[in-house]
Write a protein that holds these residues in place. Structure first.
Motif, PDB file in Angstrom:
ATOM      1  N   ALA A  68      -8.471   4.315  -2.499  1.00  0.00           N
ATOM      2  CA  ALA A  68      -8.163   5.289  -1.273  1.00  0.00           C
ATOM      3  C   ALA A  68      -6.746   4.972  -0.764  1.00  0.00           C
ATOM      4  CB  ALA A  68      -9.098   4.419  -0.076  1.00  0.00           C
ATOM      5  N   VAL A  69      -6.043   3.830  -0.981  1.00  0.00           N
ATOM      6  CA  VAL A  69      -4.599   3.960  -0.792  1.00  0.00           C
ATOM      7  C   VAL A  69      -3.891   4.875  -1.720  1.00  0.00           C
ATOM      8  CG1 VAL A  69      -2.439   2.580  -0.912  1.00  0.00           C
ATOM      9  CG2 VAL A  69      -4.622   1.621  -0.214  1.00  0.00           C
ATOM     10  N   HIS A  70      -4.018   4.889  -3.158  1.00  0.00           N
ATOM     11  CA  HIS A  70      -3.546   5.792  -4.199  1.00  0.00           C
ATOM     12  C   HIS A  70      -3.993   7.118  -3.678  1.00  0.00           C
ATOM     13  CE1 HIS A  70      -4.402   8.524  -7.497  1.00  0.00           C
ATOM     14  NE2 HIS A  70      -3.073   7.921  -8.092  1.00  0.00           N
ATOM     15  N   ASP A  71      -5.122   7.505  -3.396  1.00  0.00           N
ATOM     16  CA  ASP A  71      -5.551   8.865  -2.813  1.00  0.00           C
ATOM     17  C   ASP A  71      -4.673   9.223  -1.897  1.00  0.00           C
ATOM     18  OD1 ASP A  71      -7.053   8.837  -4.980  1.00  0.00           O
ATOM     19  OD2 ASP A  71      -9.003   8.735  -3.846  1.00  0.00           O
ATOM     20  N   ASP A  72      -4.407   8.356  -0.824  1.00  0.00           N
ATOM     21  CA  ASP A  72      -3.576   8.655   0.370  1.00  0.00           C
ATOM     22  C   ASP A  72      -2.114   8.923   0.292  1.00  0.00           C
ATOM     23  OD1 ASP A  72      -3.317   8.936   3.178  1.00  0.00           O
ATOM     24  OD2 ASP A  72      -2.623   6.922   3.321  1.00  0.00           O
ATOM     25  N   MET A  73      -1.656   8.069  -0.767  1.00  0.00           N
ATOM     26  CA  MET A  73      -0.193   8.370  -1.013  1.00  0.00           C
ATOM     27  C   MET A  73       0.079   9.415  -2.272  1.00  0.00           C
ATOM     28  SD  MET A  73       1.089   4.483  -1.399  1.00  0.00           S
ATOM     29  CE  MET A  73       1.083   3.332   0.141  1.00  0.00           C
ATOM     30  N   LYS A  74      -0.904   9.978  -2.993  1.00  0.00           N
ATOM     31  CA  LYS A  74      -0.682  10.881  -3.994  1.00  0.00           C
ATOM     32  C   LYS A  74       0.132  11.792  -3.643  1.00  0.00           C
ATOM     33  CE  LYS A  74      -1.053  12.369  -8.129  1.00  0.00           C
ATOM     34  NZ  LYS A  74      -0.295  11.748  -9.397  1.00  0.00           N
ATOM     35  N   PRO A  75      -0.386  12.907  -2.566  1.00  0.00           N
ATOM     36  CA  PRO A  75       0.425  13.739  -1.960  1.00  0.00           C
ATOM     37  C   PRO A  75       1.866  13.576  -1.782  1.00  0.00           C
ATOM     38  CG  PRO A  75      -1.599  13.820  -0.999  1.00  0.00           C
ATOM     39  CD  PRO A  75      -1.526  12.248  -1.737  1.00  0.00           C
ATOM     40  N   LEU A  76       2.239  12.647  -1.187  1.00  0.00           N
ATOM     41  CA  LEU A  76       3.503  12.037  -1.094  1.00  0.00           C
ATOM     42  C   LEU A  76       4.380  12.159  -2.464  1.00  0.00           C
ATOM     43  CD1 LEU A  76       3.526   9.355   1.817  1.00  0.00           C
ATOM     44  CD2 LEU A  76       3.551  12.067   2.171  1.00  0.00           C
ATOM     45  N   ALA A  77       3.783  11.323  -3.297  1.00  0.00           N
ATOM     46  CA  ALA A  77       4.291  11.339  -4.632  1.00  0.00           C
ATOM     47  C   ALA A  77       4.570  12.685  -5.309  1.00  0.00           C
ATOM     48  CB  ALA A  77       3.421  10.282  -5.318  1.00  0.00           C
ATOM     49  N   ASP A  78       3.563  13.354  -5.158  1.00  0.00           N
ATOM     50  CA  ASP A  78       3.728  14.510  -5.733  1.00  0.00           C
ATOM     51  C   ASP A  78       4.643  15.560  -5.340  1.00  0.00           C
ATOM     52  OD1 ASP A  78       1.509  13.845  -7.527  1.00  0.00           O
ATOM     53  OD2 ASP A  78       0.110  15.058  -6.277  1.00  0.00           O
TER      54      ASP A  78
END
Length: 416
Positions: free
Chosen positions: A261-271
């Motif tokens: 869930a943390v990964h999925d929350d941060m992924k748009p920022l990383a992209d």
């Protein structure tokens, strides 16, 4: 809680927020220090003795006294030792700039090669330690400073030298009780804490004001800033720990689904350009490349500009302790033990903590720091208040499956 590094007196940026620390670790309790004139040494080359404030327990004798050899090769994190002069203003150690190190060199007639070489636990381990450890060869370091979870791993692998407790009476007497009896080294046979701290949010108030962005008070506020102007940490436990707090999850009870869930929350920022850094986020703040970041509690107070601040986010903070250890195969073991003993003198511990703005593990440092800087105990960086302590979480130990999951999810975010 927003901390203004210039809340005290107008001095050079590395002497901001004079104070001390008496807090809790779990029950995060530890006290701090000050950068005053060099304190009078308490140990002698022939036989270290506990400092005057250490208590009545007799000091063990060392027979025969080992030889003091050098130079002591010491790897530490940036912004983590007391400095004066141009080095203090520049925010980077240079030979001769630390009163603590210079007093040690004078006392023991030995050189110290102090290197700010650690930006992240795993990077330092993989780049500077692992190959030598696996091959059974010396690392080239006599003293290293690693965060608790990594310290535990190195000790479990038998890669750390056992400490002669008779050489470190100050450590034996002055280690704060909440930092004793860690499950990964219950007798402190292999480590002594260097400093404790918290992971929270740092920001550049000038940059955010110009961009019409409110100052962050929550971890979640980092999601409202241009990701290209934000950095998270290469220390996965800190980044994912704060990510869990942002989602209302307890890091001490994290599951694989929680980490996902943390990964999925941060992924748009990383992209969209979010970067992951170690202690080099200080350079990004200095160059105004970064507007806001996940940061460690003392850094901006002791080496940021006046408009670069630390905030205890409403969701809470992560807590941790960095620890001094002697790598197996070190050349100058006794000299490393003498340095451990030296920095556990409360006067010297106060000198260090007052400068670095972290929580000292040394009993008596709180009293000594008040002699240096009256009112310093009101600084929550070193004396976290009960409301801060109540929201502290630890994210140190993971099963191998969770460790693998964390590594995989982080690698996807960071592009590693």
């Amino acid at each position: 809680m927003d901390l203004d590094p210039l809340a005290s007196r107008p001095i050079s940026r590395r002497r901001l927020l004079q104070g001390t620390a008496l807090a809790g670790f779990g029950a995060f309790l530890a006290a701090c220090t000050g950068s005053s004139p060099t304190p009078s040494p308490t140990a002698t080359p022939a036989a270290p003795t506990a400092s005057a404030s250490a208590g009545p327990t007799p000091t063990p004798e060392i027979t025969p006294t080992p030889a003091i050899t050098g130079p002591l090769m010491w790897a530490n994190w940036p912004a983590y030792i007391d400095l004066v002069g141009a080095a203090a203003n520049a925010g980077a150690y240079s030979p001769g700039s630390s009163p603590t190190i210079e007093a040690f060199k004078k006392q023991y007639k030995v050189d110290v090669k102090y290197v700010e070489d650690i930006q992240a636990n795993e990077d330092f381990f993989k780049q500077k330690l692992e190959t030598q450890f696996v091959a059974g060869k010396p690392t080239g370091w006599d003293l290293i400073v690693m965060t608790d979870w990594m310290a535990g791993k190195l000790i479990a692998k038998s890669w750390i030298q056992k400490i002669d407790q008779s050489a470190v009476p100050n450590c034996v007497q002055n280690l704060r009780d909440p930092l004793k009896n860690q499950t990964w080294d219950p007798g402190n046979d292999y480590h002594y804490p260097w400093q404790s701290g918290m992971t929270g949010v740092g920001y550049d108030s000038t940059a955010l004001t110009k961009a019409n962005i409110p100052a962050p008070t929550k971890i979640a506020d980092l999601w409202n800033i241009d990701p290209k102007k934000v950095t998270f940490l290469t220390e996965k436990r800190d980044t994912f720990g704060l990510g869990l707090l942002k989602l209302g999850k307890d890091p001490t009870q994290a599951t694989a689904d929680d980490l996902q869930a943390v990964h999925d929350d941060m992924k748009p920022l990383a992209d969209k350009g979010l970067r992951f850094t170690g202690n080099d986020y200080l350079q990004d703040f200095a160059s105004r490349k970064t507007w806001a970041a996940m940061v460690w509690s003392g850094d901006l107070a002791n080496s940021g500009a006046a408009d670069q601040k630390f905030v205890f986010p409403e969701e809470g903070t992560m807590i941790w302790t960095d620890n001094m250890m002697i790598p197996k195969g070190a050349t100058n073991v006794y000299t490393a033990e003498l340095m451990m003993n030296w920095v556990y003198d409360p006067k010297i511990a106060a000198q260090i903590a007052d400068y670095v703005k972290y929580v000292s593990p040394v009993k008596g440092a709180d009293t000594e720091i008040e002699k240096i800087d009256k009112g310093a105990s009101s600084n929550p960086l070193m004396f976290p208040t009960q409301d801060i302590i109540a929201k502290q979480k630890s994210f140190q130990y993971l099963t191998q499956d969770l460790e693998d999951t964390l590594n995989s999810l982080y690698s996807d975010l960071a592009g590693a």
